[in-house]
Design a protein around this motif. Sequence first.
Motif, PDB file in Angstrom:
ATOM      1  N   GLU A  38     -10.361  41.951  20.349  1.00  0.00           N
ATOM      2  CA  GLU A  38     -10.751  40.630  19.854  1.00  0.00           C
ATOM      3  C   GLU A  38     -11.007  40.679  18.343  1.00  0.00           C
ATOM      4  N   ASP A  75     -17.340  32.708  25.358  1.00  0.00           N
ATOM      5  CA  ASP A  75     -16.917  34.105  25.374  1.00  0.00           C
ATOM      6  C   ASP A  75     -17.908  34.933  24.564  1.00  0.00           C
ATOM      7  N   GLU A  96      -7.823  40.568  16.316  1.00  0.00           N
ATOM      8  CA  GLU A  96      -7.272  39.214  16.189  1.00  0.00           C
ATOM      9  C   GLU A  96      -7.958  38.457  15.055  1.00  0.00           C
ATOM     10  N   ASP A 154     -12.197  45.834  24.695  1.00  0.00           N
ATOM     11  CA  ASP A 154     -12.030  44.378  24.640  1.00  0.00           C
ATOM     12  C   ASP A 154     -12.553  43.825  23.314  1.00  0.00           C
ATOM     13  N   LYS A 163     -16.890  35.841  21.001  1.00  0.00           N
ATOM     14  CA  LYS A 163     -16.590  34.791  20.044  1.00  0.00           C
ATOM     15  C   LYS A 163     -17.726  34.553  19.055  1.00  0.00           C
TER      16      LYS A 163
END
Length: 133
Positions: A20, A76, A23, A16, A79
Amino acid sequence: MLGSLNIFKMTKARMDWLAERQEVLAENIANANTPRYLPRDLKAPDFKEVLAGTTAVPVNAVATNAKHIVPAQAPDPFKTVVQRKAFESTPDGNAVILEEQMAKLGESSTAYNTSAALFQKYQKMIRMAVGGR
């Protein structure tokens, strides 16, 4: 059953985080020509915290009635974005170094494939131990 094993939780969390991160790196590359854009990267998860089980699992409140106030979502954990000071920048202030971003993308891709292979190997090992194929 498999979701309750720590090795699968850790592998999933790693995958995960890598997805992320990819991105964020793609956003850096997309903004390579944007004036005064500083590249970003995600903070790597602390392996000691993951092993100790101290990573916080976000708990989100849910509005059960349409008249309730919609609750704010928990942040999150992936983040957490850190900005680094760029030593190289273009005259317009853009600090994205494409070669560096592409190297990070390649590193993330390799790590993701390694995590996926590890996940599959452990899954096969558990199936073999249980007696399945």
